[in-house]
Design an enzyme around this catalytic site. Sequence first.
Site, short mmCIF file in Angstrom:
data_model
loop_
_atom_site.label_atom_id
_atom_site.label_comp_id
_atom_site.label_asym_id
_atom_site.label_seq_id
_atom_site.Cartn_x
_atom_site.Cartn_y
_atom_site.Cartn_z
N ASN A 150 -16.93 8.24 9.88
CA ASN A 150 -17.62 8.68 11.09
C ASN A 150 -16.80 8.48 12.36
OD1 ASN A 150 -18.42 6.01 9.94
ND2 ASN A 150 -19.17 5.69 12.01
N CYS A 324 -22.98 3.55 16.46
CA CYS A 324 -23.74 2.37 16.09
C CYS A 324 -23.13 1.11 16.67
CB CYS A 324 -23.83 2.25 14.58
SG CYS A 324 -24.80 3.58 13.91
N1 PLP Z 1 -23.32 6.52 7.39
C1 PLP Z 1 -22.55 7.17 8.26
C2 PLP Z 1 -21.18 7.59 7.84
C3 PLP Z 1 -23.00 7.44 9.55
O1 PLP Z 1 -22.20 8.09 10.42
C4 PLP Z 1 -24.31 7.03 9.91
C5 PLP Z 1 -24.81 7.25 11.29
O2 PLP Z 1 -24.05 7.21 12.25
C6 PLP Z 1 -25.09 6.37 8.95
C7 PLP Z 1 -24.56 6.13 7.71
C8 PLP Z 1 -26.48 5.90 9.27
O3 PLP Z 1 -27.35 6.99 9.44
P1 PLP Z 1 -28.80 6.80 10.05
O4 PLP Z 1 -28.66 6.88 11.52
O5 PLP Z 1 -29.61 7.94 9.49
O6 PLP Z 1 -29.33 5.48 9.58
#
Ligand code: PLP
Length: 377
Positions: A150, A324
Site C-alpha cells: 500500500n 493508517c
Molecule cells: N491491507 C492493505 C494493504 C491496506 O492498504 C488496507 C487499508 O489501507 C488494509 C489492509 C485495511 O483495510 P480496511 O481499511 O478495510 O480495514
Amino acid sequence: MEIYLDNAATTKPCAAAVDAAVRCMTECYANPSSLHSAGTAALSEIDKSRRAIASALSCAGSEIIFTSCATESTNMALKSAALKYGRRKKTIITSAAEHPSVLQTMKYLSENGYNIKYISPRIDGIFYEEDFINAADDDTFMISIMLVNNENGSMLPVENVFKVIKRIRPDIICHCDAVQAFMKIPVNVKKLCCDLLSLSAHKIYAPKGIGALYIKKGIIIHPLLHGGGQENKLRSGTESVPLIAAFGAAVKFLEPDMEKNYKKYIELKNYLETKLSKTENIKVNSKENSVPYIFNFSVMGIRSEIMLHYLEKKNIFVSSGSACSKGRKSGVLEKFGADDKTADSAIRVSFSYMTEKKDIDALCNAIISANSELQKA
Ligand code: PLP
C-alpha cells in the site's frame, strides 16, 4: 475543484455503489434473517453481491463471507487459522512490509506463543520468492503475503510462493491480503493457490465499513464474533445489506473496465514520472515491479507533512505514506531500502479511474513551486 490523489487510502464511492446502498436503505431495509418476503428480498441483495465478488475472484459464493473491513478479515484469517492449525506447529511466515492489520496481528500472535518469521526485500528493494520458500520448515503452519504494497505499490511474488509451498508443504495455510490489488489487477484465488484472502470495499469505490474474506472450501475457520450465526456461522451480527450491496455494485461497475483502467494508470504514471524527472530534488521510491496506480517519491529537503499541507492548500490531496500510520513513519519504506531522509520526505500519489493528466500537471506545478518556496524555509 479538489484534486484527489489519495485513492490507496480510500476512494469516492461510485454512483452504482451509492445507488445500491440508498436502494437497500429505502426499499430493502428488512432484516435478511427474517422469514417474510421483505427479509428474503434483503437476503437476495446479499447473495447477489456475494456472487459478484466470487465471480471476480473465480471462486464459489459459498467461499465468501462479509466482514466489516479488511482489518477484520485479516484478523479473522490469521487468528483463527492460528487457533485451528497452530496447535502443534508454531511458525508463521510473513513479509516485513505488510499493512498494520497484518503486522499488528502478527505481533499479537508472537506475544501468544507463535514464532513469526519476517521476510524483507533484498538490497535492491525486491522480494524474492525463494526467501519465503526457504523460510518454511517443519514447524511452519501458515504464510501470509500481501499482493500489492500500500505504500509504494510493490508487487509481491504471492503466486510463485504459494504455488511452491502448496506443492512441497501442502498443509501450510496460505493467506493473501489483496486489498490494494482487487479490481485493479486480476486476482484469481485458484491461480494464487491461496486458502484465505482479505478484501476491502472502500478501496474500490464502495463505502467504508465493509470487507470480505475468501475461505477456500475445506479450510476450517473459527469465528471471532459469536451470536446469531450469520455468514455461515462465521461472522455473527445482522448483515449491513446497504454496504454489502454497494460492494457488489462497485465490483460490477469496475469489472468491464479493468483493462482500460490499468492502461490509463500506466499512462498517468509514465506522464508523472517523466514530469518529475525534470523536477529538482525528486527521488522515486516506487520500484520497477510496482503497480502503476500507486506511486511513491520523495521531494528531498521537504518533509512529507509540510509538503502534504502545502499541497492541501492548493486543493491537492496526497498521502505521506500509509494512511493508517496517520503521518507517523511506518518504517515500511526503509524496509525497501529508503534512508531516513528519503522516508521523511515521501509522498504517495494514488490514482482512480477519474484521474486526469491535468491533475498530474497541477501536482507537478505545485511541487515546482514548493521547491522554490519551501526548500530554504
Ligand atoms: N491491507 C492493505 C494493504 C491496506 O492498504 C488496507 C487499508 O489501507 C488494509 C489492509 C485495511 O483495510 P480496511 O481499511 O478495510 O480495514
